[in-house]
Every structure is written in C-alpha cells, then in structure tokens.
Design a protein around this motif. Sequence first.
Motif, short mmCIF file in Angstrom:
data_model
loop_
_atom_site.label_atom_id
_atom_site.label_comp_id
_atom_site.label_asym_id
_atom_site.label_seq_id
_atom_site.Cartn_x
_atom_site.Cartn_y
_atom_site.Cartn_z
N ILE A 192 0.84 -1.20 0.00
CA ILE A 192 0.00 0.00 0.00
C ILE A 192 0.88 1.24 0.00
CG2 ILE A 192 -1.68 1.31 1.35
CD1 ILE A 192 -2.77 -1.39 2.37
N SER A 193 1.84 1.25 0.91
CA SER A 193 2.68 2.42 1.05
C SER A 193 3.49 2.67 -0.22
CB SER A 193 3.56 2.25 2.29
OG SER A 193 4.85 2.65 2.05
N GLY A 194 4.07 1.61 -0.80
CA GLY A 194 4.93 1.77 -1.97
C GLY A 194 4.15 2.24 -3.18
N ILE A 195 3.05 1.59 -3.46
CA ILE A 195 2.28 1.95 -4.66
C ILE A 195 1.67 3.34 -4.48
CG2 ILE A 195 0.30 1.31 -6.08
CD1 ILE A 195 1.06 -1.63 -5.48
N ASN A 196 1.18 3.60 -3.27
CA ASN A 196 0.61 4.90 -2.96
C ASN A 196 1.63 6.01 -3.19
OD1 ASN A 196 -1.01 6.89 -1.97
ND2 ASN A 196 -1.00 6.21 0.15
N GLN A 197 2.81 5.85 -2.61
CA GLN A 197 3.82 6.91 -2.73
C GLN A 197 4.30 7.03 -4.17
OE1 GLN A 197 7.49 6.61 -0.46
NE2 GLN A 197 7.42 8.79 0.00
N GLY A 198 4.48 5.88 -4.85
CA GLY A 198 4.91 5.92 -6.25
C GLY A 198 3.92 6.69 -7.10
N LEU A 199 2.63 6.48 -6.84
CA LEU A 199 1.61 7.19 -7.61
C LEU A 199 1.59 8.67 -7.26
CD1 LEU A 199 -1.33 4.60 -7.52
CD2 LEU A 199 0.08 5.23 -9.50
N MET A 200 1.81 8.99 -5.98
CA MET A 200 1.81 10.40 -5.58
C MET A 200 2.97 11.16 -6.20
SD MET A 200 0.66 10.28 -1.57
CE MET A 200 0.26 12.01 -1.31
N TRP A 201 4.12 10.48 -6.32
CA TRP A 201 5.29 11.15 -6.92
C TRP A 201 5.03 11.57 -8.35
CZ3 TRP A 201 9.45 7.10 -5.04
CH2 TRP A 201 9.72 7.35 -3.70
N ARG A 202 4.21 10.78 -9.05
CA ARG A 202 4.01 11.07 -10.47
C ARG A 202 2.67 11.73 -10.78
NH1 ARG A 202 3.07 5.27 -13.38
NH2 ARG A 202 5.32 5.04 -13.13
N ALA A 203 1.83 11.94 -9.74
CA ALA A 203 0.51 12.51 -9.99
C ALA A 203 0.63 13.94 -10.48
CB ALA A 203 -0.33 12.45 -8.72
N THR A 204 -0.17 14.32 -11.49
CA THR A 204 -0.08 15.68 -12.02
C THR A 204 -1.44 16.35 -12.08
OG1 THR A 204 -0.28 14.79 -14.24
CG2 THR A 204 1.94 15.30 -13.48
N ASN A 205 -1.41 17.69 -12.13
CA ASN A 205 -2.60 18.50 -12.37
C ASN A 205 -2.91 18.47 -13.87
OD1 ASN A 205 -2.95 19.62 -9.69
ND2 ASN A 205 -0.97 20.60 -10.07
N PRO A 206 -4.09 18.98 -14.26
CA PRO A 206 -4.42 18.98 -15.70
C PRO A 206 -3.36 19.69 -16.55
CG PRO A 206 -6.34 19.57 -14.41
CD PRO A 206 -5.20 19.48 -13.44
N ASP A 207 -2.68 20.71 -16.00
CA ASP A 207 -1.68 21.40 -16.84
C ASP A 207 -0.31 20.72 -16.78
OD1 ASP A 207 -0.84 22.06 -14.31
OD2 ASP A 207 -0.55 24.19 -14.73
N GLY A 208 -0.25 19.50 -16.20
CA GLY A 208 1.00 18.74 -16.23
C GLY A 208 1.91 18.99 -15.04
N THR A 209 1.54 19.96 -14.15
CA THR A 209 2.41 20.21 -13.00
C THR A 209 2.12 19.20 -11.89
OG1 THR A 209 0.78 21.80 -12.25
CG2 THR A 209 2.66 22.65 -13.47
N LEU A 210 3.08 19.06 -10.99
CA LEU A 210 2.99 18.04 -9.95
C LEU A 210 1.81 18.32 -9.01
CD1 LEU A 210 6.75 17.78 -8.99
CD2 LEU A 210 5.43 16.13 -10.32
N LEU A 211 1.07 17.26 -8.71
CA LEU A 211 -0.04 17.41 -7.76
C LEU A 211 0.49 17.51 -6.33
CD1 LEU A 211 -3.09 17.48 -7.50
CD2 LEU A 211 -3.13 15.00 -7.56
N TYR A 212 1.58 16.80 -6.07
CA TYR A 212 2.17 16.83 -4.71
C TYR A 212 3.61 17.29 -4.81
CZ TYR A 212 -1.84 13.84 -3.93
OH TYR A 212 -3.11 13.33 -3.90
#
Lengths: 785, 182
Positions: free
Chosen positions: A399-419
């Motif tokens: 849970i922790s690994g996949i969650n953090q991996g997804l958070m690292w790459r999550a983006t806003n609609p304009d392509g900027t980092l969500l986190y």
Amino acid sequence: MQQQRIVYDDTTTRRFIFAAVVFGIVGMAVGALVASQLAWWQANLGIPYLTYSRLRPLHTNAVIFAFVGNMMFAGVYYSTQRLLKARMASDLLSKIHFWGWQAIIVAAAITLPLGITTSKEYAELEWPIDLAIALIWVVFAINFFWTLAKRNEKNLYVAIWFYIATIITVAVLHIVNSLALPLDGLKSYSVFSGVQDALVQWWYGHNAVAFFLTTPILGIMYYFLPKAAERPVYSYRLSIIHFWALVFIYIWAGPHHLLYTALPDWAQSLGMVFSVMLWAPSWGGMLNGLLTLKGAWHKLREDPVLKFLIAGVTFYGMATFEGPLLSIKSVSALGHYTDWIVGHVHGGALGWNGFMAAGMFYWLVPRLYGTRLHSTKAADAHFWLGTVGILLYIVAMWISGINQGLMWRATNPDGTLLYPNFVETLLAIRPMYIVRFVGGSMYLVGFCMMAWNLWKTARSGKAVDGETTVVVESPAAEAPVAAPAQTPAWVRVLTGRPLLFAIAILTVTMFLGWAKPVRAVVILVAIVGLGELAWIVTRRDREAGRPSWFALIEGRPLAFTVLTLVAILIGGVAELLPTILIDQAVPAHGEAQKPYSPLELQGRDLYVREGCYTCHSQMIRPFVAETQRYGDVSRAEEFIYDHPFQWGSKRTGPDLHRVGGRYPNLWHYTHLMDPRATSPGSNMPPYPWLAENRIKVKDAPRKLSLMQKLGVPYTNADVDAAESRQKAQGEAIAADLASQGIQVTWDSEMVALVAYLQRLGRGPQDVPPPPAGAPTASVTQEGSH
Amino acid sequence: MSEKSLVHHVYDGIEEHDNNLPNWWLFILWTTIVFGTGYWFWFHIAEAGPGQMGEYATESAEFARRASGNKPASNEMLLALVKDPESVAGGKAVFQANCAACHGPQGQGLIGPNLTDGFWLHGGAPMAIHKVVAEGSVAKGMPAWERTLGAERVKAVTAYVLTLKGTNVPGGKAPQGEPETP
C-alpha cells in the motif's frame, strides 16, 4: 568388502543453529528498531551509533549473513554429511569456519554503527573484514569439497548441486564487488566508479539474494522437506532443468535494480528479460517442494515442521513471481525507490528464509538432542504469529509503496505536480510504517518463542551425533569392473550431447547481441532448429536407454563444479565486461564530471559514513515527474569520479543529485541539525554531532593521491595544494554561516558535508566557473569526433 | 501428472520420482523465453521502439503541450490576482507548504529574507518577485520553483507575497537589500 562405521560431526551443526537463533533475534530486533525510527524519528535517540542510516546496514547484514548464513551452514553441514555418507573432512576446518564466521559478525556489529562502511549495499563491511570473509569462505569450500572427495555415495543429490553453486558463486561475487584500494586500516575506495560501480554492485547485490538467500535454501528444502514429509521428491527431471536454468539465468538479472538509471539501455533490457525468464525456473523449485507433499497433505495439520516448510516454499513462489513482475521496466518505474521493494524483500526474508529456518530448526533440534520437541503448541503459535506478521508487513508495504509511487508522479491537468512537496507523500504513508512495525514485531515475538522452545527441547535431551554404516569395497574388487576399455570419463563429459547442444545454442545466441534484423531472423531460426534437434536427439537417446549425461556429471564433482562456474560466469562477463572496458571519460550527451575539491571529497566520505544513501538517491530518472521535482535527468558521465557510486536504492527522502546550489548553506545547516525546522513532517534523524566533530585535515592530500591511483585526474600540484584549498573552501562556508549568526569551525564535519551537498550536480565550488563561451575540454573532444 | 517410477537412487532415505514437467509450467517457461527474445529483437535489433531518452522526449513534448495553455505572467495580471481572494488563498497554502520553512510562516524571514519589510534583494515589483520565485537565485540559495510548482502556483504565491509587502511583522529578520522605490 568390509563394514565401516561413520559418526557424523553434528556438534558443528548444533553450534551453527545456536548462532543462527541468537543472531536472528539480534538482526530482527535491529530491524524492528529501524522500522520504529521511520515511524517515529525520536527513536533515533540522538545517538550517532543508533541512528537509522547507520543501523539499517547492520540490520540487513545481520539478517543475511549472520542469521541466514549460520542457518545455511547448519543445514549444509547436517545434510551434506548424510547425503555423502561421510563425516566432514576436517573438524579443525569446521571449527575455524564456525568461529571465524562469528568473529566476522561481531566485527560487523562493531564497525557498522561506528560508520565504518563502504556504502555498497549488503557489502558494506570494510576491506579487512572482506578479506576475512574471503578467507573463511575458502575454509568452508575446502572442507566441503574435501568431504565430496571422501564421499561414500557415488552420485550427488540435488541438494549438493545447490550447495556447490552457492559456494563458488558467492566467492566470485564477493571478490569482484569488494575490489578496492585501502586508504588506511578502516577505509577503502571501490576500484570501480559511477555506472560501472553501480552495475558491479547490483550484479553482486542481486546474486547475493540468488546465491546466498536462495540456492542454499533450495538445497536445504530438497533435503529437509522430503525428510519431514516422508515422501519422495516430485520430479528428478524438474530438478535438473530448474537447477541449470536457475544458475545460468539468475546471474544476468542484476541490472533490474538499475532500470531507468544512467545504465545503458541494452544492459537494462538484458536485466529485465532475464528476470522475466527466471519466473519458471524459480517456480520449478517451488513445485518440486510443494508437490513432494502430494498424498501427504493431511500431515500439514499436525506437523509444525511441514507448516513452516510449506509456507516458506509458498512465500518463495510469491516472491519469485513478484520479482520478475517488478523487473518489467514500466512496473519498476512505479515501484523502484518505494516501499514496494522493501515489502518484496521481506516476503523473501521473513517468509522464505525465516520460515525455512524455523521448519529446519524444529525438525533438527529434537533429533540433534535425541528427544521430542518441547511444545508443538508453541510452535503452532509461532507459525500463526509469524504468518500474520508477514502479511501485515508486506501488505502495508504494498500500500505504502504503490501509494507513494503514484503520488510522486501525480499531475494536475496542466501537467504540473499534484504533490510538489516531498514530505506530503511521506506523511501519507506514515500509518503504513506503524502497521509494518507492528507486523515485524509480531514476527520477532514468534521467533523468540521458537528460541525458547528450542532451548527447552535441547535441555530435555542430550547431544547425540548421527551415525551410519557403509560398505567399503576393497580396491582389488573394484579393479575388474573398471577394466573394460571405455572412453575416459572426461571425454564423455565434454562430448555429452546436452553440453554440446548448450554450447552450440549459446554461441549462436551470442550473435543476437550485434545482429541486424535480417541476420537476427536467420540466427533465431538456427536457434529454434538446434533446439528442435536437441529435443529429438534427447528423446531418441532416452528411448534407446543410453546412459544420461546428467547422471554422469552428477557423479563427478569436479566436472559439475567447473560447469556450474562456467554457467554463472557467462552472464556476468557478458554484462560487466563491455561496461568496464568502455572509456567513461568520453561524455555521451553532456559535460563530463569534474573531480571533487578536497573538502567536497572529505564531505563525501561523511555522506558515506552516515549512510545517507539508505534514504536518498542520486539518480534522477528520465520521467517528467522526476525532472520537475529534482532537476535534469542524471547522465552517466556525471558520475565518472564517484568511487563508490551513491545512486541509492530507496527514497525515504528526496533525490539529492541536483541539490547543489538549490538551498543556502544556512538551510543545510538548519536541516542537518533539526530536519523538521526546514521540512515539517520529515522523519529524517538529526545529525547534530556533525557540527562538533572535526575532519582530519591531513587526510585530504592522501585521499587525492589515492583517487589519482584510481584514475581521477588530479595533478600532483592538486595533491600538494589539497590542504590549503580545503581550508579556503571551509573558511568561506564557515564565514557565510557566521554572517547569519551560526558559529561552526571551518574544519567541522558540518562544513565538509555542506560543501559536498552544495556541489552535487555541479562542478567543484571552490574554483570560479570557467568564463562563459570558453571551450572546455569536453567540448573540444566532442568537436573532434 | 501420472506418477513415474522412482529413480533408482536413494539418498539418505530420500527417494525421487521422475514425473513429467507440468504443462502449465512449461507454458510459462516457453512464453517468457519467447517474450524475452521478442523484446530484445524489437528494441535492440529492429530498434523499433524508443530507448528511455526517446520515451522521455515524447513525455516532455506532451508536457509542453499541456502547459502551453498557461498565460505568461505580467505586472497587471499579478496585481489582478492580488485582488482575487481565491488566488491569494491558494497562494497562501502554497507558501505555507513550501516557503514558510525559510521565509517564516508570516513571511518575517528565517533562513531566507524578510518579505514584509519593504526591502528587496532583487526588486519588489510584481514581475521582479515572480522572476525570483520562478527561476530562483542560485547565489542566494533560492530554489527555482516554477519547475516543481508549475506556472499557476508560482503566480498565486507571488500574488500572496505581494499581499505581505509592508505588513512589517514584529520580530522579523533584519532588512536585506534595497528599499523599494516607487
């Protein structure tokens, strides 16, 4: 013909079991401590020797080499003697092996908390200890092969094959990866640097898992599982195929630790496809274990030994499916640097190694003391505590690994980092760190119950040594049998059809490395044709009742050992040699690295000493989400003077490759003294002692001249000026801090480490940058191509 | 999976069957080998797929396309944002998460300079502040934030910083740089 009575040396087995249990508790207790430090940074206690980054290497080394190592030796000594019907060749060598190994463990337990480390994962021990390991390993090898020579059983059982593969491969891995030049008695620098060092390290690291944590335990499984189940092994031919496939393929898989790094694409692809191809050979071992229980599944209900062994084999199957999965490039892109990998290795360590160890101990100890297990109930309780503990652990890490991996790459609609803030992604997984600590602690409690149970069992009996009787044929009787003129055995070994076909297919396959599409198709057709031919010939030989070549080599330990050595060398040579021979100084896409200034070099050694690499990578992968967060993609030519490399394998904190110049000196000082002052929510331990301790200023010229020997282009003038340059750079940083009210001496460790951090991803910071537009060495080089 | 006869060897009482390999196991074995060969052929012989830097170039182009909708900042735009409470609130959140550690929760200055005192190292005009936030100042250790935070967050946080100007939080860091001249 005469009867001969053989008494086995079981004292050595008892000693190894005792050591394995004691060091198992120590290694796992340190594991629980470091797990708690990730959840609650206060558990670092502000003591350098108990700080996470110094203890994590102690945890991994203790579990791998002290716990599994001693357990493996116990199993090898017990089963080898019985499978060969011979006492170990030399009691003296057995004693040297046992006590030497324990001395190495004690040396590791002292040096690692002191920060005496090479920073190469699972090979952190410094060079004098490395020499001792090589020496003791050779003692073990001599003892083992000498026993093979004295055996009273013609053919070698599959368990012995795995022990042979373990002994020779670990020797090769350890020697190559430990090659280093010593600075003094406690400090050395890897002869490899940058990409080369990374590749050699993970060739080692991955195969330490393969040949220290897997092959010997498979051998142990092949002995203890059919013994405990009292059932025949499922399939002899499966054991042949999965053994040879495993030793040949495993060695190629190391680069899967370096996917999307600066390692060349071709090496990454080899690592990936060979990892995928490892799936079936690994499951061959699992099948031979599980299906051995066919017709005896009911025994699982009563016998704790079988519970542990079967659960262990099942976890092995799980880990060896997850491994190939994680080696697929796109999966690694998500999972690498996260807790998923931590969960994966603990599935293997706790599930496979830990449970196989427990099963073996519960079976062995009553027999070694001529008694019954003290408490079956306690063993059952241990099993369930351990199983639930493992599941909590690995599910939390998924849970922790996949969650953090997804958070690292999550983006806003304009392509900027969500986190954009790294700490956000850390705080999100903190609950999982607590669950992991609970799961790991449950496993440790179960293990302690086993220790108590085994102790009570041993106390209720008396040490007994096993024995057997063998029929020794007198040489005279043997002579007539050998008389008929037959081709010499070595000729039959070398002309065996499986060997000839393997050589032919491998030779043809080799050309796939360079072939263009049309030629490659021809080669592929040739490979399929050869394979088909091999299949037909094998069938025909089997139907004609011709003696098996495999049976032939299984009766010849020397031939068997040489063939195993060749099988493991092919993959290593194919991957390491091109990378080592290549001229790293020629930049492929940008400017080559400039050597470190003397103070930066000193600071780098502190980065290594404190174990910063256990939480911080220095390798920005080619993903937009990473370049947005950390800066430009890391390139191979930026690491050519990094002896050893510091790419790391886990990001509990952010990547540091381009942290140089990002923050002021004061930020680094504040952050190292109290990480939460600059990064609220961080779980990094504080390092206040850096401000108090002084560097050894006199070491600077010695370090530079050692680096010169390793090929770093320092001039003699650089060496001579090292101390004065060091002082000038240190005073500049100390003055900058002083202007903002922070008093540290220029030769404090703090200043040196800040100097190193400030140059990461840039050139040395104590010389003015070259005027813009002036041609640099690398530009001229590029132009001349 | 019929039970084949035992192999004649017995090792310390351990017997071995010689069962055929399960078909599903053979299927995995051959499939992975075919996959591995095909992968190598596709990427390294036919070179039909991009390498990792090729993938990165594609991803970067996609990123540039998505970001192209962002309007470039200007003094007027930033001053307009200052009047928009939603933008300022968003900017404040970004400030607290990323800037407060160095500039203080109220902008009073800690490691970085005081943002409330009317003195500026790189100028106090909206676009001057925007430039320092977006591109950073390597010499002073100010990170370049546009890369990580994105253009919109940088504009919002600039607007928030403009609201701090002249609040002169008590106990703030001593002034650095030049007083702003209108």
